[in-house]
Design a protein around this motif. Structure first.
Motif, PDB file in Angstrom:
ATOM      1  N   TRP A 298      37.078  33.523  48.019  1.00  0.00           N
ATOM      2  CA  TRP A 298      36.061  34.489  47.618  1.00  0.00           C
ATOM      3  C   TRP A 298      35.527  35.311  48.792  1.00  0.00           C
ATOM      4  CZ3 TRP A 298      34.577  37.606  44.195  1.00  0.00           C
ATOM      5  CH2 TRP A 298      33.293  38.150  44.186  1.00  0.00           C
ATOM      6  N   HIS A 299      35.391  34.716  49.965  1.00  0.00           N
ATOM      7  CA  HIS A 299      34.805  35.470  51.082  1.00  0.00           C
ATOM      8  C   HIS A 299      35.665  36.664  51.509  1.00  0.00           C
ATOM      9  CE1 HIS A 299      37.460  33.489  54.001  1.00  0.00           C
ATOM     10  NE2 HIS A 299      37.069  34.416  54.842  1.00  0.00           N
ATOM     11  N   LEU A 300      36.936  36.712  51.119  1.00  0.00           N
ATOM     12  CA  LEU A 300      37.810  37.844  51.444  1.00  0.00           C
ATOM     13  C   LEU A 300      37.736  38.966  50.403  1.00  0.00           C
ATOM     14  CD1 LEU A 300      41.010  35.993  52.693  1.00  0.00           C
ATOM     15  CD2 LEU A 300      39.393  37.313  54.074  1.00  0.00           C
ATOM     16  N   ILE A 301      37.120  38.695  49.257  1.00  0.00           N
ATOM     17  CA  ILE A 301      37.124  39.659  48.153  1.00  0.00           C
ATOM     18  C   ILE A 301      35.927  40.603  48.284  1.00  0.00           C
ATOM     19  CG2 ILE A 301      37.308  39.964  45.648  1.00  0.00           C
ATOM     20  CD1 ILE A 301      39.640  38.415  46.890  1.00  0.00           C
TER      21      ILE A 301
ATOM     22  N   SER B 290      39.493  48.509  38.050  1.00  0.00           N
ATOM     23  CA  SER B 290      40.152  47.247  38.388  1.00  0.00           C
ATOM     24  C   SER B 290      39.124  46.154  38.650  1.00  0.00           C
ATOM     25  CB  SER B 290      41.023  47.419  39.630  1.00  0.00           C
ATOM     26  OG  SER B 290      42.031  48.377  39.404  1.00  0.00           O
ATOM     27  N   THR B 291      39.515  44.919  38.359  1.00  0.00           N
ATOM     28  CA  THR B 291      38.650  43.769  38.607  1.00  0.00           C
ATOM     29  C   THR B 291      39.455  42.651  39.249  1.00  0.00           C
ATOM     30  OG1 THR B 291      37.220  44.294  36.729  1.00  0.00           O
ATOM     31  CG2 THR B 291      37.132  42.034  37.551  1.00  0.00           C
ATOM     32  N   VAL B 292      38.901  42.087  40.321  1.00  0.00           N
ATOM     33  CA  VAL B 292      39.441  40.873  40.929  1.00  0.00           C
ATOM     34  C   VAL B 292      38.429  39.783  40.613  1.00  0.00           C
ATOM     35  CG1 VAL B 292      40.164  39.718  43.047  1.00  0.00           C
ATOM     36  CG2 VAL B 292      40.515  42.202  42.783  1.00  0.00           C
ATOM     37  N   ARG B 293      38.916  38.697  40.031  1.00  0.00           N
ATOM     38  CA  ARG B 293      38.030  37.607  39.612  1.00  0.00           C
ATOM     39  C   ARG B 293      38.615  36.287  40.090  1.00  0.00           C
ATOM     40  NH1 ARG B 293      34.167  37.444  35.314  1.00  0.00           N
ATOM     41  NH2 ARG B 293      34.825  39.544  34.759  1.00  0.00           N
ATOM     42  N   CYS B 294      37.741  35.420  40.621  1.00  0.00           N
ATOM     43  CA  CYS B 294      38.152  34.108  41.121  1.00  0.00           C
ATOM     44  C   CYS B 294      37.494  33.003  40.294  1.00  0.00           C
ATOM     45  CB  CYS B 294      37.734  33.938  42.581  1.00  0.00           C
ATOM     46  SG  CYS B 294      38.432  35.147  43.702  1.00  0.00           S
TER      47      CYS B 294
END
Length: 152
Positions: free
Chosen positions: A25-28, A98-102
């Protein structure tokens, strides 16, 4: 009569990254994508924008430059949503969100790892080539994200 091939205007790619959620997560962060995505030369805040507008310039190694706007960000739900607001050279479609989800994997053989999705919803004028390109770019970026986390 339309000459294009009918296609879905969305793409969704995912990966299980063998690292804890906090390490992934810290890279997103839009301004940090160049720290993991090998296609990016730089990712940096756009100076001169208002404090309420989070805009980051992504410069790709092939010379393409995108200005991306952070639309949503949740440190509680672990996702970031962004849109492309300008591109040089110009893209062939009107818009993309766009969505990046963790997600933390909490049980099973991947317990302690992170499930990551990267979706894109394009305007209806995006053709099959745009969708295929987006699919492969997301797959490459997710593999790059995993490599960046493993190197820590």
């Amino acid at each position: 009569m339309p000459s294009g091939i009918p296609t879905s205007t969305s793409v969704s790619e995912s990966a299980v990254i063998e690292a804890h959620l906090s390490d992934v997560w810290h890279l997103i962060k839009l301004q940090d994508f160049a720290k993991f995505w090998s296609k990016l030369k730089t990712s940096e805040w756009v100076k001169g924008t208002s404090p309420e507008t989070d805009i980051v310039k992504w410069t790709f190694k092939d010379g393409t430059v995108l200005d991306v706007k952070q639309e949503e960000h949740s440190t509680i739900e672990h996702y970031i949503t962004y849109s492309v607001i300008s591109s040089h050279p110009a893209v062939t479609y009107s818009s993309v969100m766009s969505t990046v989800r963790c997600f933390p994997v909490t049980s099973g053989k991947h317990e302690g790892h992170t499930y990551v999705t990267w979706t894109g919803n394009f305007s209806s004028d995006a053709d099959a080539g745009v969708i295929e390109d987006a699919k492969f770019k997301r797959r490459e970026a997710l593999a790059d994200l995993a490599q960046a986390v493993y190197k820590k």
